[in-house]
Design a protein around this motif. Sequence first.
Motif, PDB file in Angstrom:
ATOM      1  N   ASN A  18       0.854  -1.178   0.000  1.00 53.17           N
ATOM      2  CA  ASN A  18       0.000   0.000   0.000  1.00 53.17           C
ATOM      3  C   ASN A  18       0.895   1.236   0.000  1.00 53.17           C
ATOM      4  N   ARG A  19       0.252   2.376  -0.017  1.00 53.98           N
ATOM      5  CA  ARG A  19       0.990   3.640  -0.050  1.00 53.98           C
ATOM      6  C   ARG A  19       2.007   3.724   1.084  1.00 53.98           C
ATOM      7  N   ALA A  23       6.006   3.972   0.698  1.00 57.40           N
ATOM      8  CA  ALA A  23       6.648   5.183   1.229  1.00 57.40           C
ATOM      9  C   ALA A  23       7.817   4.820   2.146  1.00 57.40           C
ATOM     10  N   ARG A  24       7.627   3.797   2.980  1.00 54.98           N
ATOM     11  CA  ARG A  24       8.712   3.351   3.869  1.00 54.98           C
ATOM     12  C   ARG A  24       9.918   2.868   3.068  1.00 54.98           C
ATOM     13  N   THR A  29       7.027  10.295   2.732  1.00 56.11           N
ATOM     14  CA  THR A  29       5.738  10.128   3.409  1.00 56.11           C
ATOM     15  C   THR A  29       4.696   9.575   2.437  1.00 56.11           C
ATOM     16  N   PRO A  30       3.683   8.899   2.969  1.00 54.85           N
ATOM     17  CA  PRO A  30       2.597   8.427   2.098  1.00 54.85           C
ATOM     18  C   PRO A  30       1.933   9.586   1.339  1.00 54.85           C
ATOM     19  N   TYR A  32       3.379  12.225   0.219  1.00 56.74           N
ATOM     20  CA  TYR A  32       4.245  12.596  -0.900  1.00 56.74           C
ATOM     21  C   TYR A  32       4.091  11.602  -2.053  1.00 56.74           C
ATOM     22  N   ILE A  33       3.885  10.335  -1.716  1.00 59.49           N
ATOM     23  CA  ILE A  33       3.618   9.323  -2.761  1.00 59.49           C
ATOM     24  C   ILE A  33       2.357   9.735  -3.536  1.00 59.49           C
ATOM     25  N   SER A  34       1.303  10.097  -2.805  1.00 65.83           N
ATOM     26  CA  SER A  34       0.056  10.525  -3.455  1.00 65.83           C
ATOM     27  C   SER A  34       0.289  11.736  -4.347  1.00 65.83           C
ATOM     28  N   TYR A  35       1.039  12.694  -3.818  1.00 66.04           N
ATOM     29  CA  TYR A  35       1.345  13.915  -4.565  1.00 66.04           C
ATOM     30  C   TYR A  35       2.078  13.578  -5.864  1.00 66.04           C
ATOM     31  N   LEU A  36       3.075  12.699  -5.782  1.00 66.99           N
ATOM     32  CA  LEU A  36       3.849  12.319  -6.970  1.00 66.99           C
ATOM     33  C   LEU A  36       2.966  11.673  -8.034  1.00 66.99           C
ATOM     34  N   PHE A  37       2.085  10.776  -7.606  1.00 65.77           N
ATOM     35  CA  PHE A  37       1.210  10.110  -8.577  1.00 65.77           C
ATOM     36  C   PHE A  37       0.276  11.108  -9.253  1.00 65.77           C
ATOM     37  N   LYS A  38      -0.312  11.991  -8.461  1.00 62.46           N
ATOM     38  CA  LYS A  38      -1.209  12.998  -9.042  1.00 62.46           C
ATOM     39  C   LYS A  38      -0.444  13.895 -10.021  1.00 62.46           C
ATOM     40  N   GLN A  39       0.755  14.320  -9.620  1.00 59.30           N
ATOM     41  CA  GLN A  39       1.543  15.250 -10.427  1.00 59.30           C
ATOM     42  C   GLN A  39       2.099  14.579 -11.684  1.00 59.30           C
TER      43      GLN A  39
END
Length: 102
Positions: A18-19, A23-24, A29-30, A32-39
Motif C-alpha cells: 500500500n501507499r 513510502a517506507r 511520506t505516504p 508525498y507518494i500521493s502527490y507524486l502520482f497525481k503530479q
Amino acid sequence: LFDAVLAYVRDNFRKDINRESVAREVFVTPGYISYLFKQQMQTSFIDYLHRIRIEHASRLLEDPSLRISDIAHDAGYQDEKYFFQVFKKYMGMTPNQYRNNL
C-alpha cells in the motif's frame, strides 16, 4: 525518486503493498507518494496499483488451465470477490466474461 516508486510497485504488486509500505521503502511520506502520482501520472497510487494488477491478471486469464481464484491471488488480491469488483471496474466485464471473449 518517482522511478524508484514505480519500479517498486511493478516488482512487488503481487504482495500486500500500500501507499504506506511503498513510502517506507523509498523513505518519503505516504502523502508525498500521493502527490507524486497525481503530479506525474494524473492518477492515484491505488488506481495505478489496480491497473498493474489487472493487466497481470488479464494476461494470466489467457491460460484456461489457471483457476480464477489462483489468478486473483497471484495478482495481489487476497479477496476473490474484491478482485472481481476491481476487474469489472477496469475491464468492463467479469474475469469469466473476459476469458470467454478471448
